[in-house]
Design an enzyme around this catalytic site. Structure first.
Site, PDB file in Angstrom:
ATOM      1  N   HIS A   1      12.736  45.045  -9.821  1.00  0.00           N
ATOM      2  CA  HIS A   1      13.465  44.734  -8.595  1.00  0.00           C
ATOM      3  C   HIS A   1      14.767  44.000  -8.906  1.00  0.00           C
ATOM      4  CE1 HIS A   1      10.121  46.275  -6.378  1.00  0.00           C
ATOM      5  NE2 HIS A   1       9.318  45.305  -6.775  1.00  0.00           N
TER       6      HIS A   1
ATOM      7  N   ASP B   1       6.800  52.322  -7.167  1.00  0.00           N
ATOM      8  CA  ASP B   1       6.224  51.050  -6.730  1.00  0.00           C
ATOM      9  C   ASP B   1       5.066  51.233  -5.752  1.00  0.00           C
ATOM     10  OD1 ASP B   1       5.770  48.383  -6.235  1.00  0.00           O
ATOM     11  OD2 ASP B   1       7.741  47.937  -5.434  1.00  0.00           O
TER      12      ASP B   1
END
Length: 446
Positions: free
Chosen positions: A268, A319
């Protein structure tokens, strides 16, 4: 020596699209030769029509999150309210049900051209935190699922010790924790690498691993030259709490404890200071962007372009599996940056494909995958150039067409280690992947 030859109508060879390429694959599952200017399929060759690219690397996956698709798109909220729904699914999984779900999820990935998954695995123990008879039963279920689905896996076994900066785990987090980093290291050391399986490590986040135990995880990975991943600055609330607890950003904390480095990937890397960007880049720490999840959870747009300029290699992951489509992840990284800056063209199609292939595999500890060249693992995928999304552009623009117009639905073939896992859009061992997903997810409902 029996060699299998694949004839590629068009192939992306790192910088350009070449027509008529023959790949010879040796019995060890590697590319033995690459021949260009082969106008027609050689006798006995397997013809793959469309654009063939190296296999895609999904550098960040939580397989069980796939069961949340649709459910968490109802209503409003934040990452933190989404997390509560995620916990309810996590409580219901057993090694058997996790195998069934992950097998279907990994089959979905193979259908999308993904040949290697980085599974960020923290669901270790039985409800309440009691270890299974085999303490790695859940990890082994994931490894077996990837094997049956025909893709490679880098199991990023994750240390998760605290509910936040030293606080004891909450009830629904007891399945995740080994108590201490030393106990985590003892358990994960029992996992063995094998064909198609790489064992790596992960720090869930700076909130979930106390600062004085970060080095234990980093040292374990360093001693084995294994990949090390960490959720980093995904949420501003985590940054604020880290500043309050330690007087520094999460990036600075990781740097202080020796976590950053060439085999480390921050996942991220969304809410960073300029100093954080410099620290990550100067240590060649990687960045895994997960744009479809980051936008689904309203997390924000990370400074991917600045990170790459600073020296951080970029990779991509799906994810939470709001969708499983690495082409969409690549496209979204560029389009997010366009929205943020109001300018176009931050990455070429070739650069985005490299993030989704070679650099993603490198982040997962497979530097010998992700390219169509002699000696590389024979992992590749073919994208149709005649679908309603891809028809029209000239073949020399096939890379641009794939990145900016194609979707996972356009993947026609996936080959892993020279073995045809997906042929003409059908998975060889999970022929009805949709049904497998539906049944495995339904089994987790009340």
């Amino acid at each position: 020596m029996q060699v299998t030859t694949y004839w590629l109508e068009h192939a992306w060879l790192d910088t350009n699209v070449e027509p008529g390429v023959a790949l010879d694959v040796s019995p060890d599952g590697r590319i033995a030769a690459v021949r260009t200017d082969v106008a027609t399929p050689p006798p006995g060759a397997v013809a793959l029509r469309g654009l063939t690219i190296p296999g895609l690397a999904n550098a960040h996956s939580h397989a069980f999150h796939r069961a949340l698709r649709g459910t968490v798109q109802v209503g409003s909220g934040t990452f933190w309210t989404w997390r509560e729904v995620m916990y309810t699914v996590a409580q219901r999984l057993t090694p058997d049900s996790y195998f069934a779900l992950a097998r279907a999820v990994y089959a979905e990935m193979a259908l999308a051209g993904i040949t290697n998954v980085g599974e960020f695995h923290y669901l270790h123990h039985a409800p309440g935190g009691t270890p299974y008879a085999d303490p790695n039963a859940m990890g082994e279920a994931l490894i077996a699922a990837a094997g049956e689905a025909g893709i490679r896996i880098t199991l990023l076994d994750t240390a998760y010790l605290s509910s936040g900066f030293g606080a004891a785990p909450e009830q629904h987090q007891l399945r995740f924790t080994d108590g201490t980093a030393d106990a985590w290291a003892e358990r994960v050391s029992a996992l063995k690498e094998r064909e198609g399986v790489r064992i790596g490590a992960a720090i869930h986040s700076v909130r979930a691993v106390p600062a004085d135990q970060l080095a234990t995880v980093a040292d374990w990975a360093r001693g084995r030259r294994a990949p090390l991943h960490v959720h980093l600055s995904e949420q501003t609330a985590e940054n604020d709490a880290c500043l309050a607890a330690h007087g520094m950003t999460p990036t600075q904390l990781l740097a202080e404890h020796g976590v950053l480095g060439t085999r480390t990937t921050g996942v991220h890397n969304t809410h960073l200071t300029d100093g954080d960007v410099s620290l990550i880049g100067s240590t060649s720490t990687g960045t895994c962007m997960c744009p479809t999840t980051e936008r689904d959870l309203a997390d924000g747009i990370g400074p991917a372009a600045a990170l790459q300029r600073a020296g951080s290699p970029l990779s991509l992951g799906s994810d939470s599996h709001a969708v499983v489509d690495l082409l969409e992840e690549a496209r979204a990284m560029e389009l997010n940056e366009r929205l943020r800056t109001r300018t176009r063209g931050h990455w070429t199609a070739a650069a985005l494909l490299r993030a989704a292939t070679a650099d993603g595999h490198a982040a997962l500890g497979l530097p010998d995958a992700g390219t169509l060249e002699t000696g590389s693992l024979a992992d590749f995928a073919t994208i149709a150039l005649d679908s309603v999304r891809t028809a029209g552009p000239v073949p020399r623009l096939a890379a641009e067409t794939a990145v900016f117009a194609a979707s996972a639905a356009d993947v026609r073939h996936t080959v892993v280690g020279g073995r045809h896992v997906v042929r003409d859009g059908v998975h060889a061992s999970v022929p009805d992947a949709g049904r497998a997903l539906a049944e495995s997810i339904a089994a987790l409902r009340d």
